[in-house]
Design an enzyme around this catalytic site. Structure first.
Site, mmCIF file in Angstrom:
data_model
loop_
_atom_site.group_PDB
_atom_site.id
_atom_site.type_symbol
_atom_site.label_atom_id
_atom_site.label_comp_id
_atom_site.label_asym_id
_atom_site.label_seq_id
_atom_site.Cartn_x
_atom_site.Cartn_y
_atom_site.Cartn_z
ATOM 1 N N GLU A 165 1.425 -1.071 0.113
ATOM 2 C CA GLU A 165 0.423 0.044 0.153
ATOM 3 C C GLU A 165 0.712 1.173 -0.286
ATOM 4 N N TYR A 167 3.304 2.061 1.834
ATOM 5 C CA TYR A 167 3.938 2.539 3.270
ATOM 6 C C TYR A 167 5.231 2.010 2.938
ATOM 7 N N ARG A 215 2.414 -8.595 4.245
ATOM 8 C CA ARG A 215 1.616 -7.862 3.308
ATOM 9 C C ARG A 215 2.541 -7.351 2.854
ATOM 10 N N HIS A 253 -1.534 3.951 -1.446
ATOM 11 C CA HIS A 253 -3.070 5.066 -1.259
ATOM 12 C C HIS A 253 -2.509 6.102 -2.218
ATOM 13 N N ARG A 289 -12.737 -6.425 -2.603
ATOM 14 C CA ARG A 289 -13.621 -6.674 -2.627
ATOM 15 C C ARG A 289 -15.205 -8.162 -2.957
ATOM 16 N N GLN A 340 -19.269 4.722 3.961
ATOM 17 C CA GLN A 340 -19.274 6.192 4.748
ATOM 18 C C GLN A 340 -19.073 6.123 5.792
ATOM 19 N N GLY A 652 -35.369 10.494 6.705
ATOM 20 C CA GLY A 652 -35.285 11.559 6.083
ATOM 21 C C GLY A 652 -36.812 12.547 6.530
HETATM 22 P P1 FAD Z 1 -36.840 6.886 2.241
HETATM 23 O O1 FAD Z 1 -35.652 5.470 1.392
HETATM 24 O O2 FAD Z 1 -37.423 7.528 1.279
HETATM 25 O O3 FAD Z 1 -38.399 5.387 2.539
HETATM 26 C C1 FAD Z 1 -39.391 5.980 3.134
HETATM 27 C C2 FAD Z 1 -40.623 5.090 2.164
HETATM 28 O O4 FAD Z 1 -41.762 5.278 3.072
HETATM 29 C C3 FAD Z 1 -40.534 4.760 1.605
HETATM 30 O O5 FAD Z 1 -40.503 3.361 0.926
HETATM 31 C C4 FAD Z 1 -42.282 5.134 1.157
HETATM 32 O O6 FAD Z 1 -42.968 4.386 -0.396
HETATM 33 C C5 FAD Z 1 -42.768 5.009 2.379
HETATM 34 N N1 FAD Z 1 -43.849 5.568 2.758
HETATM 35 C C6 FAD Z 1 -43.831 7.666 2.704
HETATM 36 N N2 FAD Z 1 -45.295 7.680 2.625
HETATM 37 C C7 FAD Z 1 -45.514 6.958 3.251
HETATM 38 C C8 FAD Z 1 -47.216 6.495 3.471
HETATM 39 N N3 FAD Z 1 -48.463 7.235 4.296
HETATM 40 N N4 FAD Z 1 -47.719 5.357 3.663
HETATM 41 C C9 FAD Z 1 -47.370 3.967 3.478
HETATM 42 N N5 FAD Z 1 -45.778 4.468 2.839
HETATM 43 C C10 FAD Z 1 -45.697 5.861 2.975
HETATM 44 N N6 FAD Z 1 -27.410 6.742 0.538
HETATM 45 C C11 FAD Z 1 -26.144 6.055 0.863
HETATM 46 O O7 FAD Z 1 -26.556 6.309 2.613
HETATM 47 N N7 FAD Z 1 -25.795 6.331 0.362
HETATM 48 C C12 FAD Z 1 -25.761 5.513 -0.878
HETATM 49 O O8 FAD Z 1 -25.169 5.429 -1.679
HETATM 50 C C13 FAD Z 1 -27.188 6.929 -1.376
HETATM 51 N N8 FAD Z 1 -27.158 6.257 -3.014
HETATM 52 C C14 FAD Z 1 -28.599 6.805 -3.157
HETATM 53 C C15 FAD Z 1 -28.556 7.496 -4.620
HETATM 54 C C16 FAD Z 1 -29.834 7.183 -4.954
HETATM 55 C C17 FAD Z 1 -30.232 7.245 -6.858
HETATM 56 C C18 FAD Z 1 -30.902 8.228 -4.130
HETATM 57 C C19 FAD Z 1 -32.174 8.337 -5.041
HETATM 58 C C20 FAD Z 1 -30.458 8.245 -2.529
HETATM 59 C C21 FAD Z 1 -29.491 7.314 -2.473
HETATM 60 N N9 FAD Z 1 -29.620 7.775 -0.517
HETATM 61 C C22 FAD Z 1 -27.730 6.741 -0.498
HETATM 62 C C23 FAD Z 1 -30.126 8.017 -0.169
HETATM 63 C C24 FAD Z 1 -30.480 6.932 0.890
HETATM 64 O O9 FAD Z 1 -31.272 6.665 0.043
HETATM 65 C C25 FAD Z 1 -31.998 7.781 1.385
HETATM 66 O O10 FAD Z 1 -30.981 9.064 2.160
HETATM 67 C C26 FAD Z 1 -32.618 6.497 2.244
HETATM 68 O O11 FAD Z 1 -33.141 5.792 1.425
HETATM 69 C C27 FAD Z 1 -33.432 7.435 3.883
HETATM 70 O O12 FAD Z 1 -34.359 6.554 4.255
HETATM 71 P P2 FAD Z 1 -35.688 7.142 4.824
HETATM 72 O O13 FAD Z 1 -36.629 5.335 5.254
HETATM 73 O O14 FAD Z 1 -35.870 7.547 5.680
HETATM 74 O O15 FAD Z 1 -36.474 6.974 3.943
HETATM 75 P P1 NAP Z 2 -27.546 17.342 -1.828
HETATM 76 O O1 NAP Z 2 -26.667 16.758 -1.761
HETATM 77 O O2 NAP Z 2 -27.977 17.917 -0.878
HETATM 78 O O3 NAP Z 2 -27.142 18.658 -3.008
HETATM 79 C C1 NAP Z 2 -29.091 18.433 -3.973
HETATM 80 C C2 NAP Z 2 -28.341 19.483 -5.100
HETATM 81 O O4 NAP Z 2 -29.126 20.342 -5.219
HETATM 82 C C3 NAP Z 2 -27.052 20.780 -4.851
HETATM 83 O O5 NAP Z 2 -26.117 19.970 -5.722
HETATM 84 C C4 NAP Z 2 -27.558 22.020 -4.737
HETATM 85 O O6 NAP Z 2 -26.275 22.438 -5.116
HETATM 86 C C5 NAP Z 2 -29.090 21.423 -5.239
HETATM 87 N N1 NAP Z 2 -29.797 22.086 -5.479
HETATM 88 C C6 NAP Z 2 -30.438 22.775 -3.719
HETATM 89 N N2 NAP Z 2 -31.518 24.144 -3.345
HETATM 90 C C7 NAP Z 2 -31.693 23.824 -4.687
HETATM 91 C C8 NAP Z 2 -32.360 24.492 -6.182
HETATM 92 N N3 NAP Z 2 -33.797 24.981 -4.943
HETATM 93 N N4 NAP Z 2 -32.545 24.798 -6.924
HETATM 94 C C9 NAP Z 2 -31.876 24.912 -7.647
HETATM 95 N N5 NAP Z 2 -30.501 23.413 -6.907
HETATM 96 C C10 NAP Z 2 -31.151 23.664 -5.071
HETATM 97 O O7 NAP Z 2 -28.923 16.308 -1.701
HETATM 98 P P2 NAP Z 2 -29.332 14.560 -3.076
HETATM 99 O O8 NAP Z 2 -28.095 14.792 -4.162
HETATM 100 O O9 NAP Z 2 -30.998 14.814 -3.241
HETATM 101 O O10 NAP Z 2 -29.048 13.823 -2.320
HETATM 102 C C11 NAP Z 2 -29.986 13.429 -0.544
HETATM 103 C C12 NAP Z 2 -29.347 12.731 0.039
HETATM 104 O O11 NAP Z 2 -28.701 11.559 -0.666
HETATM 105 C C13 NAP Z 2 -28.072 13.581 0.350
HETATM 106 O O12 NAP Z 2 -27.646 14.261 1.378
HETATM 107 C C14 NAP Z 2 -26.900 12.659 -0.560
HETATM 108 O O13 NAP Z 2 -26.023 12.345 1.013
HETATM 109 C C15 NAP Z 2 -27.723 11.168 -0.287
HETATM 110 N N6 NAP Z 2 -26.855 10.492 -1.215
HETATM 111 C C16 NAP Z 2 -25.566 9.664 -1.040
HETATM 112 C C17 NAP Z 2 -25.076 9.192 -2.669
HETATM 113 C C18 NAP Z 2 -23.835 8.523 -1.371
HETATM 114 O O14 NAP Z 2 -23.112 8.191 -2.502
HETATM 115 N N7 NAP Z 2 -23.091 8.257 -0.465
HETATM 116 C C19 NAP Z 2 -25.080 9.319 -3.230
HETATM 117 C C20 NAP Z 2 -26.717 9.350 -3.305
HETATM 118 C C21 NAP Z 2 -27.324 10.294 -3.007
HETATM 119 P P3 NAP Z 2 -26.847 24.478 -4.857
HETATM 120 O O15 NAP Z 2 -27.752 24.358 -3.896
HETATM 121 O O16 NAP Z 2 -25.442 25.102 -5.199
HETATM 122 O O17 NAP Z 2 -27.662 25.202 -7.014
HETATM 123 FE FE1 SF4 Z 3 -19.152 -1.915 4.403
HETATM 124 FE FE2 SF4 Z 3 -19.729 -1.038 5.922
HETATM 125 FE FE3 SF4 Z 3 -17.654 0.220 5.437
HETATM 126 FE FE4 SF4 Z 3 -20.219 1.018 3.872
HETATM 127 S S1 SF4 Z 3 -19.548 1.555 5.486
HETATM 128 S S2 SF4 Z 3 -17.933 0.089 3.258
HETATM 129 S S3 SF4 Z 3 -20.887 -1.447 4.311
HETATM 130 S S4 SF4 Z 3 -17.759 -1.939 6.083
#
Ligand code: FAD
Ligand code: NAP
Ligand code: SF4
Length: 675
Positions: A165, A167, A215, A253, A289, A340, A652
C-alpha cells in the site's frame, strides 16, 4: 455438508492450524486511540465468536516516527503490552486467533517527523520525509522486530508486517521513492534488502512457533511500480526469510485507480494474486472486494489463493463466517463497499462503524437486548430507516407491522441500486427482505397509511422519507423536464443531450446512470480494467496499462450544474468523491458551478453566472433532469400530531438535510433498541 468446502477447509501452518480459510484483514477503526481497551477487546471478541479463523488488528506503529499520525496507537511500553493483553485474552476466550499488524507509515505519516528511504514527498501528506542514514535504517528494522517480540509477549498469535500500500517498506522497493545509491538503493537486490532484513529479524525475534504474515504489494498501480518478476522474486525471498503466509496488497494509497470502492467488481483483483500461486511454498491470501461466502468460495475453488481476506465485511456482520457455516448466507449483512461509515470516518478523525451495522465498534454501548415488555409496533415506510427499526424491534421480541405504499421494500435504495457501480444495493435490499422474514415482521405493502390506520398500536414510528425539492424554475413543467424519480424509477425516456440541475449525491448518480451503458463495467471485469487503465503487471511495471484509461464512449452528452461556486462533488464521500468525479470525467461530463437557472424553454435551459446574473447562455439540451435536493415527507407525522397521537419520526421524515442511508439506519436501530 457445507456449501463452501474450500472456505471451511482447515489450514495447517505447522505449529498451529487455522479452522477455516477466512482472515479478517486489518482495519484502522480508531478504537485503540480511545484507550478504552475493554471496547477494543469486545470488538475483536465479537468477531472471534463469529467464527473467523484469524484476525489482524489495525496497524500498530513500531515507533513514534512510523505512526500514521502523531499519537497513532502502537506497542511501545510495558503498559501498552498489558492493554493489548486484554484484547488477546478476550479473543482467545472466544475461541479466536489474532495477529497484530505492524505498520510503519514512512513518508505517508502525517507528521513532520516522518522518515523514508529518500526525501520524496508523497502526494497525500504535506510533510517530506527525512532521508534515513544507515543508523536510522537499522533503528527502524530493530523497532519493527521489537514490536513483533512485544506482540508475542502481549499474547498475539502472530504479526502482519505491512509491506504494501505504499508504506515504509514498500517505499524502499521502487525507484520513485527510493533514490539511494548505497546498499539500500539502486539495484533491485539492494532495494529488496530492507523487507528481507525486516522479515529475518522479525522471525528471529519471535521464534518459530508464531505466525508472520507479510503483506506484499502485488500490483502497485503507480507509475514505475514493481514489475511482476520483482514481485515474485520478493515473495520467494520473503518466504526464505521466514514468513508463514503472504497476504496481497493492491495499489498504493496515492494510486488514482479505485481498489476497494463499491464500483470495483467483486473479487476484482483475485487474478493478480493468482499469478503468485505455485511460485511460493507458503499459503497466499487474496483480498479486495470479496464480500460474500459465494465469492470467497469461487476465488478459492478457482485457485486464485489459499485463503481470503475480508475486512469491511466484518464490520457489516461480525458473524459472517458462522452464518455461512450454518447455511444462512442470505442473513449475512452485506458490506456494500460504500466506505461511508468506515474509511470516511477514519479519514475524518471519527471512530469507524458501518452503514449497515451501527453496532460495529459500538459493541459495548449499543446493545440489542430482549424487550422487557412486548409491544405492538407500527412502522410506516419501508426505506432503510423503517426497515432497520422493524428488524431490530422484532428481534427484541416486539410484534411489528411494517407498512409501505410501494409494492416493494427498500424506499430510495431501489433507485440507488439502478445506478451503474452501485449494484451492491440490490444485495442490501435482499438482506433487508430476508431479515424481515427471519424476524417475523408483518409486512403490508401497497398500503398508503393515514392517521386513521394507526389505532391500536403501542408505538407508532413514522419513516416516510422524503420528497424531491421543488426548485421553482420558470418552465419546469414543460415536457422536456424530468425529476430523478422519473428517470431512476419510472424509466422515463431521456434525450441525447441532458442538463442535470443539482450536483449532489443524486445528481452525480443520475449523471453516471445517463452516460453509462448496460451492463455496467462493475459487472464486467475486463471492461472495468480498460475503463480505469489497469494493465497486466507481467507486461507493465506497477500494472498500469500503457494505453491509459480506455472508457467506452458516453451514452449521452451530459452537463451537471450547481449554484454554489465550489468544486462540484466536493461534499461527496471523503474517500470516494474523487472516484465519482473521475468516472464522470472519463465520460466527458461537463461540470459547471456558480450558475443561476433563469428559465426552461423548448430549446433548453437558460443559465447565467454569478450574483450579477451575467452572461446569459442557452444550454441546448433535449432533457433537463431535476436533482435539486429533498425535503421531509411529514404529512402523516403532522396529521398524527393534529390528532394528538404521539409518534417517533425518523430518517428523512425527521431531517432531510444531509440524509443518507447511514443516518437512517443508525437512527432506526438506536430507536428500536430503546422501545
Ligand atoms: P426512504 O428511503 O425515502 O423511504 C421512505 C418510504 O416510506 C418509501 O418506501 C415510501 O414509499 C414510504 N412512504 C412514504 N409515505 C408513506 C405512507 N403514507 N404510507 C406508507 N408508506 C409511505 N444513501 C447512502 O447512504 N449512500 C448512497 O450511496 C446513496 N445513494 C443514493 C442514490 C440515489 C439515486 C438515491 C435516490 C438515494 C441515495 N441514497 C444513498 C440516499 C438514501 O437512499 C436515503 O437517504 C434513504 O433511503 C432514506 O431513508 P428513509 O428510510 O428515511 O426514507
Ligand atoms: P444534496 O446532496 O443536498 O444535493 C442537492 C443539490 O441540489 C445540490 O447540488 C444543490 O446545489 C442543489 N440545490 C439545492 N436547492 C436547490 C434549488 N432550490 N434549486 C436548484 N438546485 C438546488 O441532495 P441529493 O443529491 O438530493 O441527495 C440526497 C441525499 O442522498 C444526500 O444527502 C446524500 O447524502 C444522499 N446520497 C448519498 C450518496 C452517496 O454516494 N453517499 C449518493 C446519492 C445520494 P446548489 O444549492 O449549489 O445549487
Ligand atoms: Fe462496508 Fe459498512 Fe464500510 Fe459501507 S460502511 S464499506 S457497508 S463496512
Amino acid at each position: 455438508m457445507t456449501r463452501y468446502p474450500n472456505l471451511f477447509r482447515p489450514l495447517d501452518l505447522g505449529h498451529t492450524t487455522l479452522k477455516n480459510r477466512v482472515l479478517m484483514g486489518s482495519m484502522h477503526t480508531g478504537l485503540e486511540e480511545t484507550k478504552d481497551w475493554n471496547r477494543v477487546a469486545e470488538f475483536y471478541a465479537e468477531r472471534a465468536r463469529g467464527g473467523v479463523a484469524l484476525m489482524v488488528t489495525g496497524g500498530m506503529a513500531p515507533n513514534r516516527e512510523g505512526g500514521v499520525f502523531p499519537g497513532a496507537a502502537g506497542l511501545f511500553t510495558p503498559d501498552d503490552i498489558a492493554n493489548h493483553r486484554i484484547v488477546t485474552d478476550r479473543v482467545h476466550q472466544a475461541g479466536g486467533k489474532i495477529a497484530m499488524q505492524i505498520l510503519h507509515a514512512g513518508r505517508y505519516a502525517y507528521s513532520p517527523d516522518c522518515v523514508g528511504p529518500s526525501p520524496v514527498k508523497s502526494p497525500i501528506s504535506p510533510f517530506p520525509p527525512k532521508e534515513l542514514d544507515e543508523d536510522g535504517i537499522e533503528k527502524q528494522i530493530a523497532d519493527i522486530a521489537t514490536a513483533a517480540a512485544r506482540a508475542r509477549e502481549a499474547g498475539y498469535d502472530g504479526v502482519e508486517v505491512m509491506g504494501s500500500e505504499g508504506y515504509f517498506i514498500n517505499q524502499f522497493l521502487v525507484t520513485h521513492t527510493n533514490k539511494r545509491t548505497d546498499r539500500w538503493g539502486g539495484s533491485y537486490e539492494n532495494r529488496m534488502r530492507l523487507p528481507i532484513e525486516v522479515m529475518k529479524r522479525v522471525r528471529a525475534a519471535v521464534g518459530d512457533d508464531f505466525i508472520i504474515i507479510y503483506r506484499l504489494s502485488m500490483i502497485d498501480l503507480v507509475p514505475n511500480g514493481s514489475t511482476h518478476e520483482e514481485v515474485v522474486q520478493l515473495a520467494q525471498e520473503i518466504e526464505k526469510a521466514g514468513a508463514s503466509i503472504i497476504n496481497t496488497g493492491i495499489g498504493w494509497h496515492e494510486a488514482r485507480i479505485p481498489t476497494i470502492a463499491t464500483s470495483v467488481p467483486r473479487a476484482g483483483f483475485a487474478w493478480v494474486t493468482k499469478k503468485l500461486m505455485g511460485k511460493v511454498g507458503i499459503p497466499v491470501i487474496t483480498s479486495n472486494r470479496i464480500n460474500t461466502p459465494e465469492i470467497a468460495e469461487e476465488v478459492l475453488s478457482e485457485g486464485c489463493a489459499d485463503m481470503v481476506s475480508m475486512a469491511r465485511p466484518f464490520l457489516a456482520d461480525a458473524h459472517f463466517v458462522a452464518k455461512a457455516e450454518a447455511g444462512q448466507s442470505a442473513l449475512i449483512a452485506p458490506c456494500i463497499a460504500c466506505n461511508q461509515a468506515c474509511l470516511d470516518h477514519t479519514f475524518s478523525g471519527k471512530i469507524s462503524t458501518c452503514l449497515v451495522n451501527p453496532r460495529a465498534c459500538h459493541e459495548t454501548e449499543l446493545q440489542i437486548q430482549p424487550a422487557t415488555q412486548t409491544k405492538k409496533v407500527a412502522i410506516v415506510g419501508a426505506g432503510p430507516a423503517g426497515l432497520s427499526t422493524a428488524i431490530t424491534a422484532a428481534e427484541r421480541g416486539h410484534a411489528v407491522t411494517l407498512f409501505d405504499k410501494s409494492d416493494e421494500i427498500g424506499g430510495q435504495l431501489n433507485m440507488a441500486k439502478k445506478v451503474p457501480g452501485k449494484e451492491e444495493f440490490w444485495g442490501l435490499v435482499d438482506w433487508f427482505g430476508a431479515s424481515l422474514e427471519a424476524a417475523r415482521v408483518t409486512v403490508q405493502l401497497g398500503q398508503t397509511v393515514g392517521a386513521e390506520d394507526l389505532d391500536g398500536f403501542d408505538e407508532v414510528i413514522i419513516a416516510t422519507g422524503v420528497l424531491p425539492r421543488d426548485p421553482g424554475i420558470e418552465g419546469q413543467d414543460g415536457p422536456n423536464v424530468l425529476g430523478y424519480v422519473d428517470v431512476l424509477r419510472g424509466g422515463a425516456e431521456v434525450g441525447k443531450r441532458v442538463a442535470i440541475i443539482g450536483a449532489g449525491g443524486i445528481g452525480f448518480d443520475v449523471a453516471e446512470y445517463l452516460v453509462e451503458d448496460t451492463p455496467s463495467p462493475t459487472l464486467d471485469l475486463q471492461e472495468w480494467k480498460a475503463q480505469w487503465g489497469v494493465g497486466d503487471p507481467e507486461e507493465t511495471p506497477g500494472g498500469l496499462s500503457p494505453k491509459g484509461p480506455q472508457p467506452e464512449p458516453p451514452k449521452r452528452e451530459v452537463v451537471l450544474l450547481q449554484r454554489k461556486q465550489e468544486k462540484p462533488g466536493k461534499r461527496l464521500g471523503k474517500t470516494t468523491g474523487w472516484i465519482h468525479r473521475a468516472a464522470l470525467k472519463l465520460k466527458n461530463v461537463e461540470m459547471k458551478a456558480g450558475v443561476n437557472y433563469e428559465r426552461i424553454t423548448a430549446e433548453g435551459l437558460w443559465i447565467s453566472s454569478g450574483e450579477a446574473r451575467e452572461n446569459p447562455q442557452l444550454l441546448e439540451v433535449d432533457t433537463i433532469v431535476l436533482c435539486a435536493g429533498q425535503v421531509s415527507e411529514r404529512s402523516l407525522a403532522d396529521a398524527l400530531r393534529e390528532k394528538g397521537i404521539t409518534a417517533h419520526v425518523i430518517g428523512g421524515a425527521d431531517v432531510a438535510a444531509e440524509l443518507d442511508a447511514k443516518r437512517a439506519i443508525n437512527q432506526g436501530v438506536r430507536l428500536a433498541a430503546t422501545l
